[in-house]
Design a protein around this motif. Sequence first.
Motif, PDB file in Angstrom:
ATOM      1  N   LYS A   1       1.240  -1.299   0.681  1.00  0.00           N
ATOM      2  CA  LYS A   1       0.219  -0.004  -0.467  1.00  0.00           C
ATOM      3  C   LYS A   1       0.423   0.666   0.109  1.00  0.00           C
ATOM      4  O   LYS A   1       2.277   1.600   0.544  1.00  0.00           O
ATOM      5  CB  LYS A   1      -1.028  -0.410   0.976  1.00  0.00           C
ATOM      6  N   LEU A   2       0.737   2.253  -0.425  1.00  0.00           N
ATOM      7  CA  LEU A   2       1.645   3.540  -0.982  1.00  0.00           C
ATOM      8  C   LEU A   2       1.603   4.372   0.526  1.00  0.00           C
ATOM      9  O   LEU A   2       0.139   4.199   1.226  1.00  0.00           O
ATOM     10  CB  LEU A   2       0.847   4.325  -1.288  1.00  0.00           C
ATOM     11  N   VAL A   3       1.604   4.632   0.757  1.00  0.00           N
ATOM     12  CA  VAL A   3       1.942   5.711   2.296  1.00  0.00           C
ATOM     13  C   VAL A   3       2.548   7.290   1.279  1.00  0.00           C
ATOM     14  O   VAL A   3       3.437   7.479   0.518  1.00  0.00           O
ATOM     15  CB  VAL A   3       3.203   5.375   3.134  1.00  0.00           C
ATOM     16  N   LYS A   4       2.114   7.892   2.342  1.00  0.00           N
ATOM     17  CA  LYS A   4       2.161   9.751   2.076  1.00  0.00           C
ATOM     18  C   LYS A   4       3.632  10.407   2.788  1.00  0.00           C
ATOM     19  O   LYS A   4       4.225   9.784   3.622  1.00  0.00           O
ATOM     20  CB  LYS A   4       1.463   9.957   3.522  1.00  0.00           C
ATOM     21  N   VAL A   5       4.244  10.435   1.575  1.00  0.00           N
ATOM     22  CA  VAL A   5       5.475  11.584   1.598  1.00  0.00           C
ATOM     23  C   VAL A   5       5.209  12.658   2.926  1.00  0.00           C
ATOM     24  O   VAL A   5       4.061  13.463   1.889  1.00  0.00           O
ATOM     25  CB  VAL A   5       6.323  11.335   0.045  1.00  0.00           C
ATOM     26  N   VAL A   6       6.050  13.844   3.973  1.00  0.00           N
ATOM     27  CA  VAL A   6       5.535  14.286   3.509  1.00  0.00           C
ATOM     28  C   VAL A   6       6.918  14.765   4.727  1.00  0.00           C
ATOM     29  O   VAL A   6       8.501  14.379   4.057  1.00  0.00           O
ATOM     30  CB  VAL A   6       5.109  14.379   5.480  1.00  0.00           C
ATOM     31  N   GLY A   7       6.945  16.335   4.807  1.00  0.00           N
ATOM     32  CA  GLY A   7       7.635  17.273   5.029  1.00  0.00           C
ATOM     33  C   GLY A   7       8.155  16.939   6.508  1.00  0.00           C
ATOM     34  O   GLY A   7       7.550  15.587   7.419  1.00  0.00           O
ATOM     35  N   ILE A   8       9.876  16.719   7.135  1.00  0.00           N
ATOM     36  CA  ILE A   8      10.161  16.356   8.062  1.00  0.00           C
ATOM     37  C   ILE A   8      10.106  16.994   9.142  1.00  0.00           C
ATOM     38  O   ILE A   8       9.862  18.650   9.251  1.00  0.00           O
ATOM     39  CB  ILE A   8      12.054  16.135   7.954  1.00  0.00           C
ATOM     40  N   SER A   9       9.057  16.691  10.416  1.00  0.00           N
ATOM     41  CA  SER A   9       9.023  17.829  10.979  1.00  0.00           C
ATOM     42  C   SER A   9       9.991  18.518  11.302  1.00  0.00           C
ATOM     43  O   SER A   9       9.516  19.698  11.780  1.00  0.00           O
ATOM     44  CB  SER A   9       8.541  16.491  12.433  1.00  0.00           C
ATOM     45  N   ASN A  10      11.184  17.811  11.927  1.00  0.00           N
ATOM     46  CA  ASN A  10      12.011  19.051  12.817  1.00  0.00           C
ATOM     47  C   ASN A  10      12.304  19.981  11.455  1.00  0.00           C
ATOM     48  O   ASN A  10      14.402  19.687  11.659  1.00  0.00           O
ATOM     49  CB  ASN A  10      12.723  18.372  13.551  1.00  0.00           C
ATOM     50  N   GLU A  11      12.389  20.468  10.709  1.00  0.00           N
ATOM     51  CA  GLU A  11      13.141  20.388   9.175  1.00  0.00           C
ATOM     52  C   GLU A  11      13.757  21.987   9.876  1.00  0.00           C
ATOM     53  O   GLU A  11      12.913  22.684  10.693  1.00  0.00           O
ATOM     54  CB  GLU A  11      12.254  20.676   8.232  1.00  0.00           C
ATOM     55  N   ASN A  12      14.727  22.022   8.957  1.00  0.00           N
ATOM     56  CA  ASN A  12      15.949  23.392   9.321  1.00  0.00           C
ATOM     57  C   ASN A  12      15.650  24.079   8.647  1.00  0.00           C
ATOM     58  O   ASN A  12      15.568  24.645   7.578  1.00  0.00           O
ATOM     59  CB  ASN A  12      16.850  22.515   8.978  1.00  0.00           C
TER      60      ASN A  12
END
Length: 171
Positions: A129-140
């Motif tokens: 199944k596909l997973v949602k790609v998101v940005g990193i939570s503690n992004e610089n």
Amino acid sequence: MDRFVFNYRKAMREPKKIRQLTEHYSLPFSIELIPALNYFIFVGLCFGFWYGVRMVFPNAFDKTFILVIFGIPLLFTILVTKIKPEGKNIYLYFFDLIKYYFMIKLPQKKFCNDRKVEFSHDEEIEFRKLVKVVGISNENKNPYEGYTQKFIVDKNGRNLGVLPSEKQFDT
């Protein structure tokens, strides 16, 4: 002091030649070894063919002995020496062709970018199944800050900034 550069390529590619037949007898000219071997192989093949035809049809080819021993083998020797498919010796070409046929063509191996494709013959292919790609939570936010980013690791071992496979979506 001068420096001399010698190119030995021409000398190393010089074909092997026969000049001295016995200890006391030598030829006035030299004969290349590979065409001489080819000639004797073709003499044997032509003589065997001619002898087989003469056994079945005794009156066929009565006066062609000279042609069978000298003419046809010499023609075949010249052709084998001159014909070089893909720049190779014709024997090496046929050996590579047979090797390709038995090692790649008959087993029906598939290649992509010079690598063997392992699962090309499988009838059933499963997709996860596909997973949602998101940005990193503690992004610089500031690129000049000096800490290294920590990626979120998926339970399947991917290190792509992908959320864990808990939340799945349908396309």
